[in-house]
Design a protein around this motif. Structure first.
Motif, mmCIF file in Angstrom:
data_model
loop_
_atom_site.group_PDB
_atom_site.id
_atom_site.type_symbol
_atom_site.label_atom_id
_atom_site.label_comp_id
_atom_site.label_asym_id
_atom_site.label_seq_id
_atom_site.Cartn_x
_atom_site.Cartn_y
_atom_site.Cartn_z
ATOM 1 N N CYS A 141 26.383 -63.198 56.428
ATOM 2 C CA CYS A 141 25.748 -64.494 56.202
ATOM 3 C C CYS A 141 26.508 -65.240 55.117
ATOM 4 C CB CYS A 141 24.292 -64.313 55.782
ATOM 5 S SG CYS A 141 23.324 -63.297 56.920
ATOM 6 N N ALA A 142 26.291 -66.552 55.054
ATOM 7 C CA ALA A 142 27.022 -67.373 54.101
ATOM 8 C C ALA A 142 26.521 -67.191 52.680
ATOM 9 C CB ALA A 142 26.930 -68.852 54.505
ATOM 10 N N THR A 143 25.231 -66.909 52.502
ATOM 11 C CA THR A 143 24.676 -66.774 51.160
ATOM 12 C C THR A 143 23.814 -65.527 51.065
ATOM 13 O OG1 THR A 143 22.603 -67.959 51.554
ATOM 14 C CG2 THR A 143 24.538 -69.298 51.009
ATOM 15 N N ALA A 144 23.588 -65.095 49.827
ATOM 16 C CA ALA A 144 22.733 -63.938 49.594
ATOM 17 C C ALA A 144 21.298 -64.228 50.017
ATOM 18 C CB ALA A 144 22.786 -63.541 48.121
ATOM 19 N N GLY A 145 20.841 -65.464 49.807
ATOM 20 C CA GLY A 145 19.492 -65.824 50.199
ATOM 21 C C GLY A 145 19.296 -65.749 51.699
ATOM 22 N N GLU A 146 20.294 -66.194 52.453
ATOM 23 C CA GLU A 146 20.205 -66.119 53.909
ATOM 24 C C GLU A 146 20.179 -64.661 54.368
ATOM 25 O OE1 GLU A 146 22.758 -67.658 57.801
ATOM 26 O OE2 GLU A 146 23.243 -68.389 55.797
ATOM 27 N N ALA A 147 20.987 -63.815 53.721
ATOM 28 C CA ALA A 147 20.981 -62.390 54.067
ATOM 29 C C ALA A 147 19.604 -61.783 53.819
ATOM 30 C CB ALA A 147 22.046 -61.653 53.252
ATOM 31 N N LEU A 148 18.977 -62.170 52.712
ATOM 32 C CA LEU A 148 17.642 -61.668 52.405
ATOM 33 C C LEU A 148 16.647 -62.052 53.496
ATOM 34 C CD1 LEU A 148 15.550 -60.405 50.481
ATOM 35 C CD2 LEU A 148 15.381 -62.630 49.355
ATOM 36 N N LYS A 149 16.743 -63.271 54.005
ATOM 37 C CA LYS A 149 15.816 -63.715 55.040
ATOM 38 C C LYS A 149 16.021 -62.942 56.348
ATOM 39 C CE LYS A 149 15.121 -68.323 53.148
ATOM 40 N NZ LYS A 149 15.176 -69.766 53.385
ATOM 41 N N TRP A 150 17.266 -62.634 56.676
ATOM 42 C CA TRP A 150 17.503 -61.847 57.883
ATOM 43 C C TRP A 150 16.972 -60.429 57.709
ATOM 44 C CZ3 TRP A 150 18.003 -63.479 62.464
ATOM 45 C CH2 TRP A 150 18.686 -64.668 62.767
ATOM 46 N N VAL A 151 17.131 -59.860 56.529
ATOM 47 C CA VAL A 151 16.574 -58.524 56.282
ATOM 48 C C VAL A 151 15.068 -58.538 56.476
ATOM 49 C CG1 VAL A 151 16.170 -56.778 54.508
ATOM 50 C CG2 VAL A 151 18.438 -57.761 54.765
ATOM 51 N N GLU A 152 14.407 -59.577 55.962
ATOM 52 C CA GLU A 152 12.960 -59.703 56.129
ATOM 53 C C GLU A 152 12.599 -59.874 57.608
ATOM 54 O OE1 GLU A 152 10.522 -59.482 54.007
ATOM 55 O OE2 GLU A 152 11.619 -59.338 52.120
ATOM 56 N N ALA A 153 13.411 -60.630 58.337
ATOM 57 C CA ALA A 153 13.142 -60.844 59.757
ATOM 58 C C ALA A 153 13.249 -59.535 60.540
ATOM 59 C CB ALA A 153 14.116 -61.887 60.319
ATOM 60 N N PHE A 154 14.283 -58.743 60.249
ATOM 61 C CA PHE A 154 14.433 -57.461 60.930
ATOM 62 C C PHE A 154 13.307 -56.507 60.545
ATOM 63 C CE2 PHE A 154 18.699 -58.833 61.993
ATOM 64 C CZ PHE A 154 18.935 -58.186 63.192
#
Length: 768
Positions: A141-154
């Protein structure tokens, strides 16, 4: 020239793209917990509780001829199912997914942190099956925040899978918890199944924004599902901060307790910055010279020397002495940066002076040692949705007490020419820089639309042969993953209870240690309690005789920890913990060649002894510490009565692994030790099952939890720092079951342990 915060990534075809992380917020229907995750899992999978998630990611991998690829892809999560497309299926309804499968409960998600890919920095997420780690894959992902949201989604999708498993039905349509299915070769026929899905949550604003030259890389304002306002920590810390002055809108504090003790003074600069924590974190980590010139007087001319595991790097820096120093010779220094993002979205960055073989001392430069410091960036809770995101930025360092005291008394001008003073003022520069660039303060709104994919009445994903688990497109042999030449898209209440000086604050209460609140019905009251005699249980680590003792353990009261109160779901109120429910009877400190699971089954283990077999219940916590050699810290907690099956502990002990992962919580606290280690470890509650891999063994009268600290790059980094100072540390740990429902509140502390200045060499070799 790129805008503030944008990134340059070179695609596989050689063209340069400007990458930004213009993210939409991910919404959750549930409440927030103190470890930063959503508690909406209680509604997951039920009527009205199912979400879709979609957005653009980079798919990383190696093709069949050994070449690495980084392809722009579109990822969809629908309930417990995931699909990967080359194009947005909303705009291209006839397009078929190139990867698809089930997100089973055995899937593990690990954040690998920051990585340089094709000359651009991205944040990488790894997926693997905990039963077969050969099934794995990566997205970025482009940012750490976006990565966090994908982790939450999974994670939400895993809960959907757990719900599907628990509601029964045909074996053919149920997920198997221990499913171990290989994706290679077989691709199932799929019918569209989303009639049962209620909301579509967009993560990011689509591939066009990933490739657009904009300043929106850092524009993510955290969604309401990712931050619980107000709580700095869940353990009482021994600091006494006093504001001594305000400079350029930044408050300067000193720790009065340490200053009175005559040691070096802990000083911090604190300011509210009108941007999200993700945005500020990206600015601080970015070493682009032109950007740093606008706010940083110390480390503007910086160069990245090396990086490790996505959460640690080494930086070389030179600066002009005429601005900051009395010395006229050119100055340079090397420092390391280690960063951690907590489960509540708070960033901690540790900066240490360092040496590196790639940058030996250079002629004409005076090599200096930069002051060790820490950054903490914490989102502030918004009072209304329309309010702009903001965060609290804290920069902390230690200054010699005489120099600091003289500056306070006389505005010592020479101190204002020093690096520590310039480091403090970095917060002011950061605040003004972000304030002067509106793009950093912009927050995109969530895109929530109704699902339009609805062909199957019962809302089920149908595979006429079998359901498959999805491991982030692990089948890299596909021709579709080897080339991207045909991709057109890629070409275009702040309740804050803090008792200062915990040692005297707790002692001054002069109260008896209270019983654990909310623990009255956890053990079966109809059964007479057994007598637990600690002398019958001898571990390899001895019990100590007080805090002055070393290389030993004790079991402190839970009064040093803050846990959820009865009304937490309404007002976020926390209460002081009471006496632990379980008795810590023994501690083992083992040295092992590799991590050892199922220690309770060893014939010489306490659990297998005659006194151990007579205990109604034993909770075994096996903390597997990665090092050279590896270590196992094994804690044995005993109950004097059997567990009540209807209690939160009873449901946890006999629950599924997914349920346990979502409830097993640990609160750390460094009672005594180096302040940098305290900042790295923090005092925030952590859901261990979400942060690292946990394995569970339930047999007879015990439950063993094997906690693989080495399964997370972040945890490995932090534990490495702790081990370097372990002989001077006093560490308190509290374990508990997180209360997500009103019936589970108030929380109660299961057990505590205090580790006093542990010596690594005292570990006993474990006999297999």
């Amino acid at each position: 020239m790129t805008s503030p915060g944008s990134k340059k990534v070179v695609a596989d075809n050689g063209s340069e793209k400007i990458v930004s992380g213009n993210l939409g917020r991910v919404g959750f229907s549930g409440d927030l917990n103190d470890s930063g995750s959503s508690s909406s899992s209680r509604n997951s999978g039920g009527e009205g509780g199912t979400f879709e998630y979609f957005g653009s990611v980079y798919h990383l991998g190696v093709n069949k001829i050994g070449h690495e690829y980084c392809n722009l892809r579109y990822l969809y999560i629908r309930g417990k199912y995931v699909e990967m497309y080359k194009k947005d299926p909303h705009e291209n309804p006839d397009i078929k997914p190139i990867r698809r499968g089930v997100i089973g409960p055995t899937m593990m998600i690990e954040e690998l942190g920051r990585r340089k890919v094709n000359h651009g920095d991205v944040y990488v997420i790894r997926f693997y099956n905990r039963l077969d780690e050969s099934k794995k894959g990566e997205i970025a992902c482009a940012t750490a925040g976006e990565a966090l949201k994908w982790v939450e989604a999974f994670d939400e999708a895993k809960q959907q899978a757990e719900y599907a498993l628990s509601k029964g039905g045909s074996t053919r349509k149920k997920l198997s918890v221990e499913a171990n299915i290989d994706l290679e070769g077989h691709r199932p026929r799929v019918r569209r199944y989303a009639s049962g899905l209620k909301k579509l949550i967009r993560i990011g604003q689509g591939p066009e924004t990933l490739l657009r030259q904009s300043s929106s890389l850092v524009n993510d304002g955290r969604g309401d599902g990712f931050y619980e306002g107000g709580d700095n920590g869940d353990a009482i810390e021994a600091y006494e901060w006093k504001c001594v002055c305000t400079i350029n809108g930044v408050r300067i504090f000193e720790d009065v307790a340490n200053f009175k003790a005559g040691r070096g003074v802990l000083v911090k600069a604190v300011a509210v910055v009108e941007a999200s924590a993700d945005a500020v974190f990206e600015v601080i980590l970015n070493l682009d010279k032109h950007q740093r010139y606008e706010w940083d007087a110390v480390t503007g001319d910086s160069e990245l020397i090396d990086s490790y595991e996505g959460h640690y790097d080494v930086v070389y820096c030179v600066y002009d002495p005429k601005y900051l120093s009395r010395w006229q010779s050119k100055r340079d220094f090397i420092f390391s940066r280690q960063w951690v993002r907590g489960q509540d979205g708070t960033y901690t960055i540790l900066q240490f002076p360092a040496v590196h073989k790639k940058r030996p001392q250079k002629s004409g430069y005076r090599r200096t040692e930069i002051t060790a410091s820490t950054w903490e960036i914490r989102n502030l809770k918004k009072r209304m949705d329309a309010e702009r995101p903001s965060c609290l930025v804290t920069h902390m360092l230690e200054i010699h007490s005489k120099r600091w005291g003289k500056w306070k008394r006389t505005s010592y001008s020479k101190f204002e020419k020093t690096i520590p003073y310039a480091l403090l003022l970095q917060v002011a520069g950061l605040k003004e820089y972000i304030g002067a660039n509106p793009a950093f303060r912009y927050e995109t709104t969530a895109t929530v639309v109704q699902s339009k994919l609805s062909d199957v009445p019962n809302g089920e994903y149908v595979d006429e042969e079998m359901e498959e688990q999805f491991y982030d497109a692990t089948d890299s042999s596909s021709d579709e993953e080897e080339s991207d030449e045909d991709d057109d898209d890629q070409d275009k209440k702040e309740i804050k209870v803090k008792l200062k000086n915990v040692s005297w604050a707790i002692a001054s209460l002069s109260l008896k240690r209270p019983k654990a609140p909310g623990a009255s019905n956890v053990l079966d009251a109809s059964v007479d309690p057994v007598n637990i005699d600690p002398s019958h249980f001898q571990g390899s680590l001895r019990k100590g005789n007080g805090d002055k003792d070393s290389n030993c353990w004790n079991s402190p009261s839970g009064m040093g920890f803050m846990i959820r109160g009865k009304t937490y779901l309404k007002d976020n109120a926390k209460v002081m913990g009471g006496e632990p429910l379980l008795t810590l009877v023994s501690v083992d400190w083992f040295k092992v060649d590799k991590a050892v699971d199922n220690i309770a089954l060893h014939p010489k283990c306490l659990v297998q002894s005659e006194p151990g077999k007579k205990l109604p219940f034993i909770l075994v916590i096996n903390l597997q510490v990665p090092a050279k050699p590896n270590y196992c810290l094994v804690l044995y907690y005993a109950a004097d009565r059997p567990l009540s099956e209807s209690s939160s502990l009873g449901k946890f002990v006999d629950g599924t692994d997914s349920y346990r992962d979502s409830r097993f919580k640990l609160i750390p606290s460094i009672v005594q030790g180096y302040w940098m280690v305290k900042r790295a470890v923090g005092t925030k509650a952590c859901l261990l099952g979400k942060a690292v891999t946990c394995k569970y063994l339930r047999q007879d009268n015990f439950l063993e939890i094997d906690v693989d600290i080495g399964s997370s790059a972040v945890a490995r980094s932090v534990i490495g720092l702790v081990l370097g100072y372990v002989t001077s540390l006093i560490v308190d740990l509290a374990i508990l079951i997180e209360g997500k429902e009103e019936t589970d509140l108030p929380e109660y502390i299961l057990g505590t342990v205090r580790l006093n200045r542990i010596e690594l060499d005292s570990a006993v070799s474990f006999e297999v």
